[in-house]
Design an enzyme around this catalytic site. Structure first.
Site, mmCIF file in Angstrom:
data_model
loop_
_atom_site.group_PDB
_atom_site.id
_atom_site.type_symbol
_atom_site.label_atom_id
_atom_site.label_comp_id
_atom_site.label_asym_id
_atom_site.label_seq_id
_atom_site.Cartn_x
_atom_site.Cartn_y
_atom_site.Cartn_z
ATOM 1 N N GLY A 1 2.387 0.383 -5.521
ATOM 2 C CA GLY A 1 2.077 -1.036 -5.513
ATOM 3 C C GLY A 1 1.211 -1.425 -4.347
ATOM 4 N N GLY B 1 0.967 -4.662 -1.801
ATOM 5 C CA GLY B 1 1.530 -5.933 -1.372
ATOM 6 C C GLY B 1 0.454 -6.762 -0.707
ATOM 7 N N GLY C 1 -0.476 -4.518 2.498
ATOM 8 C CA GLY C 1 -0.898 -3.123 2.462
ATOM 9 C C GLY C 1 -0.346 -2.385 1.263
ATOM 10 N N LYS C 2 -0.735 -1.107 1.184
ATOM 11 C CA LYS C 2 -0.321 -0.293 0.042
ATOM 12 C C LYS C 2 1.096 0.226 0.217
ATOM 13 C CE LYS C 2 -4.942 1.227 -1.009
ATOM 14 N NZ LYS C 2 -6.017 2.011 -0.434
ATOM 15 N N VAL C 3 1.746 0.463 -0.912
ATOM 16 C CA VAL C 3 3.091 1.029 -0.899
ATOM 17 C C VAL C 3 3.050 2.349 -1.669
ATOM 18 C CG1 VAL C 3 5.522 0.647 -1.492
ATOM 19 C CG2 VAL C 3 4.075 -1.311 -0.918
ATOM 20 N N LYS D 1 5.632 2.004 3.464
ATOM 21 C CA LYS D 1 4.790 0.821 3.553
ATOM 22 C C LYS D 1 4.064 0.821 4.882
ATOM 23 C CE LYS D 1 5.377 -3.915 2.171
ATOM 24 N NZ LYS D 1 6.365 -4.865 1.730
ATOM 25 N N ASP E 1 7.744 -16.067 0.601
ATOM 26 C CA ASP E 1 6.806 -15.546 -0.398
ATOM 27 C C ASP E 1 7.560 -14.837 -1.526
ATOM 28 O OD1 ASP E 1 4.284 -15.151 -1.480
ATOM 29 O OD2 ASP E 1 3.931 -13.284 -0.375
HETATM 30 P P1 AMP Z 1 5.522 -5.679 -1.590
HETATM 31 O O1 AMP Z 1 4.426 -5.669 -0.584
HETATM 32 O O2 AMP Z 1 6.865 -5.420 -0.981
HETATM 33 O O3 AMP Z 1 5.494 -6.887 -2.477
HETATM 34 O O4 AMP Z 1 5.248 -4.420 -2.530
HETATM 35 C C1 AMP Z 1 4.210 -4.350 -3.455
HETATM 36 C C2 AMP Z 1 4.680 -3.561 -4.652
HETATM 37 O O5 AMP Z 1 5.065 -2.233 -4.265
HETATM 38 C C3 AMP Z 1 5.921 -4.155 -5.306
HETATM 39 O O6 AMP Z 1 5.571 -5.091 -6.288
HETATM 40 C C4 AMP Z 1 6.599 -2.942 -5.922
HETATM 41 O O7 AMP Z 1 6.068 -2.661 -7.197
HETATM 42 C C5 AMP Z 1 6.226 -1.817 -4.964
HETATM 43 N N1 AMP Z 1 7.311 -1.578 -3.997
HETATM 44 C C6 AMP Z 1 7.518 -2.196 -2.814
HETATM 45 N N2 AMP Z 1 8.618 -1.741 -2.190
HETATM 46 C C7 AMP Z 1 9.152 -0.803 -3.003
HETATM 47 C C8 AMP Z 1 10.327 0.023 -2.947
HETATM 48 N N3 AMP Z 1 11.181 -0.018 -1.917
HETATM 49 N N4 AMP Z 1 10.562 0.832 -3.996
HETATM 50 C C9 AMP Z 1 9.715 0.877 -5.038
HETATM 51 N N5 AMP Z 1 8.609 0.136 -5.157
HETATM 52 C C10 AMP Z 1 8.321 -0.710 -4.163
#
Ligand code: AMP
Length: 304
Positions: free
Chosen positions: A11, A13, A16-18, A33, A137
């Site tokens: 994903g 966010g 940044g990238k996850v 992250k 958010d």
């Molecule tokens: P975020 O910046 O936390 O909104 O993360 C962006 C995207 O990354 C989310 O919409 C999820 O699809 C994925 N993601 C974030 N954290 C996790 C996690 N702990 N486990 C699995 N996917 C995650």
């Protein structure tokens, strides 16, 4: 970072990238992250440290994604980067809703799942609020789901406090406005806990509808979406609203039936939703009070 075997990107966010990764020793799946917490010659700024401590403190709750550890890395270019290492969950609420929306399997979300997810979301946010933290958010993308166990966890926490929420993400993607409370759209200087409850209401409605309640593509359009359904706010329905920084004169809409906007929700559900979507923050239900709303009477709370 050699400890982890980096797998696919899961994903993006706002910050940044996850990446999905596996701990080479334990085999545990984690989400990495990369943060933009900047590190200068003095080391990690104390504000960032406070931020991470807060994340760690809050993640001591089943309904908040668990922060496992923090890795400090120096990139090939000599830049220092902090990686936050979280427990990995297999999906998020946006993707989960999509699986019910898309044909050929298009069907409503089971009402028991909507109720259980909403309850867990209110639990997680009650935990944040009791520690004085506003998420700011909340959206389906940062609510992570463990499908097998039926658990929902709040993610993307705390960073919103270190940085102000930008209009565009680091990849220039527009940051969604769909879950933003009207007082925020109107430029309030008093961010209160109620901004999260508004977002929870929008997410609740979206689970019932399988599509967003207020899909605005600009701040103005966002307000218009809200006003069309809930009526244009007035000094009577929302004291002080016309003095907010970005208030303009808007067309006068009368409130429409909320029940019609969420056809699959029962009367108690519509009642709770209406209390989450109050214009006046003083009138808006708190996340904690929401947990005791009769909508949840039919939920087996012992499992939480
Ligand atoms: P975020 O910046 O936390 O909104 O993360 C962006 C995207 O990354 C989310 O919409 C999820 O699809 C994925 N993601 C974030 N954290 C996790 C996690 N702990 N486990 C699995 N996917 C995650």
């Amino acid at each position: 970072m050699e400890k982890y075997e980096k797998m696919e990107k899961v994903g993006e966010g706002t910050y940044g990238k996850v990446y999905k990764a596996r701990d080479k020793v334990t085999g545990q799946l984690v989400a990495l992250k990369k943060t933009r917490l900047e590190i200068d010659e003095e080391g990690i700024p104390s504000t960032s440290l406070r931020e991470v401590s807060l994340l760690q403190l809050l993640s001591n709750c089943l309904y908040i994604v668990r922060l496992l550890c923090v890795e400090y890395v120096t990139s090939k270019q000599g830049k220092s980067i902090l990686y936050l290492v979280f427990e990995y969950l297999d999906t998020d609420l946006k993707k989960f809703i999509d699986t019910y929306r898309k044909s050929p399997n298009s069907r409503p979300l089971p009402s028991s799942i909507i109720k259980s997810f909403l309850y867990q979301l209110c639990k997680g946010i009650t935990h944040c609020h009791s520690h004085g933290v506003i998420h700011r958010d909340l959206k389906p993308q940062n609510l992570l789901i463990d499908r097998e166990k039926g658990i929902l966890k709040v993610a993307d926490l705390g960073l919103g406090r270190a940085f102000t929420i930008p209009m565009k993400s680091y990849t220039h993607e527009i940051v969604t406005l769909w879950y933003r409370a009207p007082e925020v759209l109107l430029g309030t200087t008093h961010y209160a806990l109620g901004v999260d409850v508004w977002s929870i209401g929008c997410i609740f409605a979206e689970m019932a509808r399988r599509q967003p309640l207020f899909p605005g593509d600009s701040e103005y359009q966002q307000l218009i979406h809200i006003f069309r359904l809930l009526g244009t706010p007035t000094e009577k329905t929302c004291p002080g609203v016309t003095s907010l920084r970005d208030w303009h004169v808007y067309p006068q809409w009368e409130p429409q039936s909320l029940a019609d906007a969420v056809p699959h929700l029962d009367a108690q559900g519509v009642d709770l939703l209406s209390k989450m979507l109050k214009y006046d923050q003083a009138d808006r239900i708190s996340a904690k009070a929401a947990l005791s709303h009769p909508y949840f009477d039919t939920l087996d709370k012992s499992q939480f």
